[in-house]
Design an enzyme around this catalytic site. Structure first.
Site, PDB file in Angstrom:
ATOM      1  N   THR A   1      -5.822  -5.139   4.070  1.00 22.72           N
ATOM      2  CA  THR A   1      -6.130  -4.244   5.187  1.00 22.72           C
ATOM      3  C   THR A   1      -6.326  -2.816   4.684  1.00 22.72           C
ATOM      4  O   THR A   1      -7.254  -2.116   5.108  1.00 22.72           O
ATOM      5  CB  THR A   1      -4.974  -4.277   6.214  1.00 22.72           C
ATOM      6  OG1 THR A   1      -4.612  -5.637   6.447  1.00 22.72           O
ATOM      7  CG2 THR A   1      -5.360  -3.611   7.503  1.00 22.72           C
TER       8      THR A   1
ATOM      9  N   CYS B   1      -2.938  -4.701  -0.703  1.00 20.12           N
ATOM     10  CA  CYS B   1      -3.024  -4.973   0.736  1.00 20.12           C
ATOM     11  C   CYS B   1      -4.497  -5.056   1.100  1.00 20.12           C
ATOM     12  O   CYS B   1      -5.249  -4.095   0.865  1.00 20.12           O
ATOM     13  CB  CYS B   1      -2.344  -3.823   1.476  1.00 20.12           C
ATOM     14  SG  CYS B   1      -2.458  -3.899   3.267  1.00 20.12           S
TER      15      CYS B   1
ATOM     16  N   GLY C   1      -2.341  -4.028  10.063  1.00 16.42           N
ATOM     17  CA  GLY C   1      -3.482  -4.788  10.598  1.00 16.42           C
ATOM     18  C   GLY C   1      -4.016  -4.341  11.951  1.00 16.42           C
ATOM     19  O   GLY C   1      -5.223  -4.210  12.124  1.00 16.42           O
TER      20      GLY C   1
ATOM     21  N   CYS D   1      -4.607 -11.890   3.150  1.00 15.11           N
ATOM     22  CA  CYS D   1      -3.531 -10.923   3.369  1.00 15.11           C
ATOM     23  C   CYS D   1      -2.457 -11.221   2.328  1.00 15.11           C
ATOM     24  O   CYS D   1      -2.129 -12.399   2.099  1.00 15.11           O
ATOM     25  CB  CYS D   1      -2.976 -11.087   4.782  1.00 15.11           C
ATOM     26  SG  CYS D   1      -1.462 -10.154   5.099  1.00 15.11           S
ATOM     27  N   THR D   2      -1.929 -10.177   1.706  1.00 15.32           N
ATOM     28  CA  THR D   2      -1.006 -10.415   0.593  1.00 15.32           C
ATOM     29  C   THR D   2       0.363 -10.933   1.049  1.00 15.32           C
ATOM     30  O   THR D   2       1.169 -11.356   0.229  1.00 15.32           O
ATOM     31  CB  THR D   2      -0.833  -9.138  -0.258  1.00 15.32           C
ATOM     32  OG1 THR D   2      -0.402  -8.068   0.591  1.00 15.32           O
ATOM     33  CG2 THR D   2      -2.133  -8.770  -0.939  1.00 15.32           C
TER      34      THR D   2
ATOM     35  N   ASP E   1       1.905  -1.646  -0.629  1.00 13.56           N
ATOM     36  CA  ASP E   1       1.464  -2.539   0.444  1.00 13.56           C
ATOM     37  C   ASP E   1       2.074  -2.027   1.742  1.00 13.56           C
ATOM     38  O   ASP E   1       3.003  -1.210   1.723  1.00 13.56           O
ATOM     39  CB  ASP E   1       1.946  -3.984   0.165  1.00 13.56           C
ATOM     40  CG  ASP E   1       1.588  -4.956   1.293  1.00 13.56           C
ATOM     41  OD1 ASP E   1       0.494  -4.812   1.886  1.00 13.56           O
ATOM     42  OD2 ASP E   1       2.401  -5.841   1.608  1.00 13.56           O
ATOM     43  N   SER E   2       1.574  -2.533   2.863  1.00 20.18           N
ATOM     44  CA  SER E   2       2.165  -2.179   4.161  1.00 20.18           C
ATOM     45  C   SER E   2       3.590  -2.709   4.265  1.00 20.18           C
ATOM     46  O   SER E   2       4.284  -2.403   5.223  1.00 20.18           O
ATOM     47  CB  SER E   2       1.330  -2.797   5.275  1.00 20.18           C
ATOM     48  OG  SER E   2       1.382  -4.206   5.162  1.00 20.18           O
TER      49      SER E   2
HETATM   50  N1  DGL Z   1      -0.304  -7.307   3.197  1.00 17.29           N
HETATM   51  C1  DGL Z   1      -1.216  -6.718   4.128  1.00 17.29           C
HETATM   52  C2  DGL Z   1      -2.634  -7.233   3.876  1.00 17.29           C
HETATM   53  O1  DGL Z   1      -2.887  -7.746   2.806  1.00 17.29           O
HETATM   54  C3  DGL Z   1      -0.700  -6.894   5.510  1.00 17.29           C
HETATM   55  C4  DGL Z   1      -1.376  -6.048   6.496  1.00 17.29           C
HETATM   56  C5  DGL Z   1      -0.555  -5.633   7.665  1.00 17.29           C
HETATM   57  O2  DGL Z   1       0.414  -4.908   7.471  1.00 17.29           O
HETATM   58  O3  DGL Z   1      -0.947  -5.982   8.784  1.00 17.29           O
HETATM   59  O4  DGL Z   1      -3.533  -7.125   4.690  1.00 17.29           O
END
Ligand code: DGL
Length: 259
Positions: A75, A73, A43, A183-184, A10-11
């Protein structure tokens, strides 16, 4: 059967909400989780930059011998999963906002979706929304600033409450009865959301569906590990190990890794 690990990235720390669902459904699987918090939030970034970050994360998980990769994620999925599937041999499981069940179940004919700019502006999201929610009023809201607060370990603060109040207002004015968490990072906000939302608004997220799809694909590809009694869970972050540990809860270790 394969004892190779499932890779999850994930991010940042938000994808641990997906890790938890996967671990609950597939408790014997070894897992490796990457929190790319140094580059969060994804994002506001453009598609190409998001793709590049996803390539970096994927290659690290492949170096570590992962048999399947979960892009935990929204995004990253909506911007990069097609590229990843076309360029790497392992199966990829993605996550997209659960707009379809919300549109099917709404009685007020209005649903809200809170997600990042990258997700809401992606062509994959538009396609899904047009396909499954064309007759329903969909109130889209970019959750500007929320990911950063969660990344700082602030899931239940006054600042978070104020932001959410602002973002929910147009949705509540439109009489939504479903709120889709796109968003996770957002499942960690459920305690505040429950305080802010009227009782008739149902919160929907896609974590469980992702875990079920992971199981289906592992079975299909004969990669399922359903016997190992002491699976290994590894969590890596390129920023703050404390926040990652805080969200994971007691009994889990997180390590710093430069990636
Ligand atoms: N957890 C990411 C998602 O589901 C967050 C995205 C981000 O870093 O902006 O979109």
């Amino acid at each position: 059967m394969s004892v190779k690990p499932i890779g999850i990235f994930d991010s940042g720390v938000g994808g641990t909400s997906i890790w938890r669902e996967i671990n609950q459904l597939l408790p014997h699987e070894n897992t490796i989780y990457l929190a790319d918090s140094k580059h969060a939030p994804y994002g506001p970034k453009g598609k190409q930059q998001i793709e590049e970050l996803c390539i970096k994360n994927t290659e690290l998980l492949l170096e570590k011998g992962c048999k399947l990769i979960v892009v935990a994620c929204n995004t990253a999925t909506t911007n990069a999963i097609n590229y990843l599937r076309n360029n790497y041999d392992v199966p990829f499981i993605g996550i997209e906002p659960a707009i379809k069940p919300a549109a099917l179940q709404t009685k007020t004919n209005a649903v809200g979706i809170l997600a990042t700019k990258g997700t809401l502006s992606s062509s994959l999201f538009h396609k899904t929304s047009n396909l499954h929610a064309s007759g329903v009023e969909v109130i889209e809201q970019v959750g500007e600033g929320i990911v950063q607060l969660v990344e700082n370990g602030e899931t239940y603060s006054e600042e978070m409450r104020a932001l959410l109040q602002l973002y929910l207002k147009p949705m509540l004015d439109a009489n939504i009865d479903h709120l889709v968490l796109g968003c996770t990072h957002y499942p960690y906000l459920i305690p505040i959301l429950l305080e802010l939302l009227p009782n008739n608004v149902k919160i929907i997220d896609s974590g469980e569906a992702v875990a079920r799809q992971t199981k289906t694909i592992l079975k299909q590809q004969k990669l399922l590990n359903n016997k190992q009694s002491n699976p290994k869970f590894q969590f890596f972050t390129n920023r703050n190990t404390e926040v990652l540990k805080q969200l994971l809860g007691e009994g889990f270790e997180a390590s710093y890794l430069d990636f």
